[in-house]
Design a protein around this motif. Structure first.
Motif, mmCIF file in Angstrom:
data_model
loop_
_atom_site.group_PDB
_atom_site.id
_atom_site.type_symbol
_atom_site.label_atom_id
_atom_site.label_comp_id
_atom_site.label_asym_id
_atom_site.label_seq_id
_atom_site.Cartn_x
_atom_site.Cartn_y
_atom_site.Cartn_z
ATOM 1 N N THR A 47 9.039 19.210 35.959
ATOM 2 C CA THR A 47 9.770 18.630 37.078
ATOM 3 C C THR A 47 10.743 19.635 37.631
ATOM 4 O O THR A 47 11.335 20.412 36.877
ATOM 5 C CB THR A 47 10.503 17.337 36.666
ATOM 6 N N ASP A 48 10.875 19.657 38.967
ATOM 7 C CA ASP A 48 11.809 20.593 39.580
ATOM 8 C C ASP A 48 13.051 19.825 39.995
ATOM 9 O O ASP A 48 13.056 19.135 41.006
ATOM 10 C CB ASP A 48 11.164 21.254 40.793
ATOM 11 N N LEU A 49 14.094 19.908 39.188
ATOM 12 C CA LEU A 49 15.337 19.228 39.533
ATOM 13 C C LEU A 49 16.138 20.149 40.431
ATOM 14 O O LEU A 49 16.137 21.363 40.234
ATOM 15 C CB LEU A 49 16.150 18.938 38.275
ATOM 16 N N ASN A 50 16.844 19.570 41.419
ATOM 17 C CA ASN A 50 17.688 20.456 42.211
ATOM 18 C C ASN A 50 19.022 20.718 41.522
ATOM 19 O O ASN A 50 19.871 21.412 42.057
ATOM 20 C CB ASN A 50 17.877 19.932 43.640
ATOM 21 N N VAL A 51 19.190 20.200 40.303
ATOM 22 C CA VAL A 51 20.350 20.582 39.496
ATOM 23 C C VAL A 51 19.862 21.165 38.173
ATOM 24 O O VAL A 51 20.486 20.998 37.142
ATOM 25 C CB VAL A 51 21.298 19.395 39.228
ATOM 26 N N GLY A 52 18.717 21.864 38.226
ATOM 27 C CA GLY A 52 18.057 22.336 37.008
ATOM 28 C C GLY A 52 18.944 23.047 36.015
ATOM 29 O O GLY A 52 18.923 22.754 34.819
ATOM 30 N N VAL A 53 19.776 23.985 36.519
ATOM 31 C CA VAL A 53 20.609 24.768 35.612
ATOM 32 C C VAL A 53 21.625 23.877 34.902
ATOM 33 O O VAL A 53 21.855 23.998 33.694
ATOM 34 C CB VAL A 53 21.322 25.887 36.391
ATOM 35 N N LEU A 54 22.203 22.932 35.689
ATOM 36 C CA LEU A 54 23.189 22.025 35.097
ATOM 37 C C LEU A 54 22.541 21.118 34.059
ATOM 38 O O LEU A 54 23.132 20.797 33.030
ATOM 39 C CB LEU A 54 23.836 21.172 36.185
ATOM 40 N N TYR A 55 21.291 20.715 34.335
ATOM 41 C CA TYR A 55 20.541 19.877 33.396
ATOM 42 C C TYR A 55 20.404 20.591 32.057
ATOM 43 O O TYR A 55 20.631 19.997 30.992
ATOM 44 C CB TYR A 55 19.182 19.597 34.035
ATOM 45 N N ILE A 56 20.078 21.893 32.119
ATOM 46 C CA ILE A 56 19.940 22.657 30.883
ATOM 47 C C ILE A 56 21.266 22.699 30.131
ATOM 48 O O ILE A 56 21.333 22.452 28.930
ATOM 49 C CB ILE A 56 19.461 24.081 31.194
ATOM 50 N N LEU A 57 22.358 22.974 30.871
ATOM 51 C CA LEU A 57 23.678 23.039 30.220
ATOM 52 C C LEU A 57 24.036 21.702 29.602
ATOM 53 O O LEU A 57 24.572 21.638 28.487
ATOM 54 C CB LEU A 57 24.743 23.444 31.238
ATOM 55 N N ALA A 58 23.723 20.607 30.330
ATOM 56 C CA ALA A 58 24.074 19.277 29.836
ATOM 57 C C ALA A 58 23.364 18.998 28.519
ATOM 58 O O ALA A 58 23.974 18.535 27.556
ATOM 59 C CB ALA A 58 23.703 18.219 30.873
ATOM 60 N N PHE A 59 22.055 19.309 28.456
ATOM 61 C CA PHE A 59 21.344 18.991 27.229
ATOM 62 C C PHE A 59 21.659 19.966 26.106
ATOM 63 O O PHE A 59 21.598 19.594 24.938
ATOM 64 C CB PHE A 59 19.845 18.868 27.491
ATOM 65 N N ALA A 60 22.028 21.206 26.490
ATOM 66 C CA ALA A 60 22.473 22.129 25.450
ATOM 67 C C ALA A 60 23.728 21.570 24.790
ATOM 68 O O ALA A 60 23.907 21.677 23.577
ATOM 69 C CB ALA A 60 22.751 23.500 26.043
ATOM 70 N N GLY A 61 24.583 20.928 25.596
ATOM 71 C CA GLY A 61 25.798 20.337 25.053
ATOM 72 C C GLY A 61 25.501 19.192 24.110
ATOM 73 O O GLY A 61 26.187 18.991 23.117
ATOM 74 N N LEU A 62 24.435 18.423 24.411
ATOM 75 C CA LEU A 62 24.122 17.276 23.558
ATOM 76 C C LEU A 62 23.547 17.712 22.213
ATOM 77 O O LEU A 62 23.567 16.953 21.251
ATOM 78 C CB LEU A 62 23.122 16.356 24.254
ATOM 79 N N GLY A 63 22.987 18.928 22.170
ATOM 80 C CA GLY A 63 22.401 19.408 20.924
ATOM 81 C C GLY A 63 23.391 19.496 19.779
ATOM 82 O O GLY A 63 23.001 19.473 18.617
ATOM 83 N N ILE A 64 24.706 19.580 20.116
ATOM 84 C CA ILE A 64 25.726 19.707 19.073
ATOM 85 C C ILE A 64 25.735 18.487 18.159
ATOM 86 O O ILE A 64 25.944 18.598 16.963
ATOM 87 C CB ILE A 64 27.121 19.866 19.702
ATOM 88 N N TYR A 65 25.470 17.289 18.751
ATOM 89 C CA TYR A 65 25.642 16.065 17.980
ATOM 90 C C TYR A 65 24.795 16.034 16.726
ATOM 91 O O TYR A 65 25.227 15.526 15.700
ATOM 92 C CB TYR A 65 25.335 14.845 18.848
ATOM 93 N N GLY A 66 23.555 16.559 16.843
ATOM 94 C CA GLY A 66 22.686 16.562 15.672
ATOM 95 C C GLY A 66 23.356 17.243 14.505
ATOM 96 O O GLY A 66 23.447 16.693 13.402
ATOM 97 N N ILE A 67 23.881 18.454 14.758
ATOM 98 C CA ILE A 67 24.480 19.228 13.672
ATOM 99 C C ILE A 67 25.749 18.558 13.161
ATOM 100 O O ILE A 67 25.944 18.397 11.950
ATOM 101 C CB ILE A 67 24.786 20.656 14.156
#
Lengths: 355, 167
Positions: free
Chosen positions: A124-144
């Motif tokens: 999917t081509d989001l027009n906020v693609g870069v922000l989407y990546i940053l947002a989900f990178a931030g959520l990855g912390i919770y697992g650890i």
């Protein structure tokens, strides 16, 4: 008739079918790379330390990932009695899912023409693609963090606390370095960022494409360093730090849950390599504007770039000792963050002057 | 289809909001809050505001809640704060009821006139959501934006002064 972009409104059946196909292909390719990245890493590090690495299962240990997977699958799944059950069960999933979701916005080729429709080679081509990546990178912390807290063990807890502090600090620098890139591209869509990088270098040299690594070398270096810190790879694997914390946040895990942490580490590596390739190394485009190179399909170039970056990460792991925790924090806040800020300011000035 | 999805997400949001206040362990409450924030981000996407959604996840779920979790874990807050404070419940219940009536009143009060503003679906599609927000923020709302940045600077200086023993 000019071909139209395939969407849910103009051809629902075809759209859903193609979307499912794309999801399946991207997911299975990612999981395959994850499995063989473990083998590759052991081989690469083995040879760098003049060992052989896995040799027994299959030709040069090629079946080792499958053997490891089977072994972990049949191991007893232990949940400590003092552990907090729900977060303990959720944590391995919460670390793997954000990593895999991020792959959805990585473009892997030019648009395909099929029956009067244009099909983008990207989930999917989001027009906020870069922000989407940053947002989900931030959520990855919770697992650890959750794995560390819910295990109810001091090693795990220390690992979790370290992870949260480290990732918060480095996320900031990672975000700022990406800002410098989209100050140049003036778009947040990864598809358009790749398209812009296919133009001539600085508008003059038609042989070399306009990859952002040439215009933003500092941002490239900073992003690789902060990316490594974000995914807890050596030399920034403080949350695991087996010499002091046993195995850090995943000390209490066993069986498939442990395997999920392992898979997440490699999935994160693929994601960081893919994002670096897309933002700085031209994504799926060929390195030189020669017909013979541009004829090779885009996904081959993207995979080559991902593999090259992953080899670089493994090389770093074999070369560098782990940094100390205070060194890590000092570097994050006193070196990387000011450099990233300075890069944003300088990029802004140059963009204004050149306009 | 979309309305069904809305109800599903709304249900999750309300349930996790309820868990925030009812969970005995502070970490579970924090997780409930993260879930609520994530549901709000989904609502932003459904309202065609993907930028807001990404920022919501990045800032609230990704940064602020991790810091809160960090503090909870660092202080190792147990489940001891379980004493019930009746007067607290009564007053906060009354206050939230008042706010609820206020909101319902404001929603029910006006009537949709059908007048169209400058920013329609078409402008959002053609100019772009992020571009529109950026343009308004740095032209029309420049002063509030700068005031907010000064406020944050003051907060940073304050935090440094508080944390450092010898300034």
């Amino acid at each position: 008739m000019t071909p139209e972009m395939l969407s849910l409104s103009n051809s629902p059946g075809l759209f859903v079918g193609i979307m499912l196909l794309k999801l399946l292909v991207v997911f299975s390719v990612t999981m395959l790379i994850v499995a063989y990245a473990t083998w590759c890493e052991r081989k690469v590090i083995g040879h760098m330390q003049t060992r052989l690495g896995p040799m027994r299962t299959g030709w040069h240990g090629l079946l080792q990932p499958i053997a490891d997977g089977l072994k972990l699958f049949f191991k007893e799944d232990i949940i400590p009695t003092e552990a907090t059950r729900v977060p303990f069960l959720l944590a391995p999933m919460m670390i793997l899912v954000p990593a895999l979701i991020t792959v959805a916005v990585i473009p892997f080729g030019p648009d395909l023409k099929l029956g009067g429709f244009l099909i983008p080679q990207q989930i999917t081509d989001l027009n906020v693609g870069v922000l989407y990546i940053l947002a989900f990178a931030g959520l990855g912390i919770y697992g650890i963090v959750l794995a560390g807290w819910s295990s109810n063990s001091k090693y795990s807890l220390l690992g979790g606390v370290r992870a949260s502090a480290q990732m918060i600090s480095y996320e900031l620098s990672a975000g700022l370095t990406i800002i410098a890139v989209f100050m140049l591209s003036e778009t947040l869509s990864l598809r358009e960022i790749v398209a812009l990088q296919q133009q001539d270098l600085w508008g003059v040299c038609s042989f070399v494409p306009n990859w952002y690594v040439f215009t933003q070398p500092l941002a490239f270096g900073l992003f690789v360093i902060t990316g490594l810190a974000e995914i807890n790879r050596t030399p920034f694997d403080m949350p695991e730090a087996e010499s002091e914390l046993v195995s850090g946040f995943c000390t209490e895990y066993s069986s498939m849950k442990y395997a999920l942490f392992f898979m997440a580490e490699y999935a994160n590596m693929i994601v960081i390599a893919a994002i670096t390739a897309t933002l700085f190394l031209g994504g799926w485009s060929a390195p030189f504007n020669i017909a013979i190179l541009t004829m090779i399909p885009g996904f081959v170039w993207l995979l080559l770039k991902i593999f090259a970056l992953m080899f670089f990460f493994m090389w770093l792991r074999a070369t560098f000792p782990r940094v100390r925790y205070d060194q890590l924090m000092r570097m994050g806040w006193k070196v990387l963050l000011p450099l990233a800020l300075a890069n944003v300011v300088i990029t802004g000035l140059v963009v204004v002057i050149l306009q | 289809m979309e309305i069904l999805f809305f109800y599903l997400v709304a249900l999750v949001a309300v349930v996790s909001g309820f868990l925030v206040i009812r969970c005995q362990s502070p970490v579970n409450s924090a997780l409930g809050l993260v879930n609520t924030f994530f549901c709000l981000a989904i609502f932003y996407v459904m309202l065609h505001a993907p930028f807001m959604a990404a920022i919501q996840v990045m800032v609230y779920a990704g940064a602020i809640m991790v810091l809160i979790l960090f503090v909870i874990m660092l202080l190792n807050l147990g489940t001891e704060a379980r004493k019930s404070y009746l007067h607290g419940i009564v007053w906060s219940g009354l206050a939230s009821l008042a706010v609820l009536f206020n909101v319902i009143y404001f929603i029910k009060r006006g009537r949709v006139t059908g007048a169209e503003g400058d920013i329609t679906d078409f402008t959002v599609q053609s100019v772009g959501h992020v571009e529109l927000i950026g343009k308004t923020m740095f032209t029309e709302f420049l002063l509030p934006f700068e005031i907010a940045s000064i406020l944050l600077l003051v907060a940073i200086v304050g935090a440094v002064v508080l944390a450092k023993k010898e300034v």
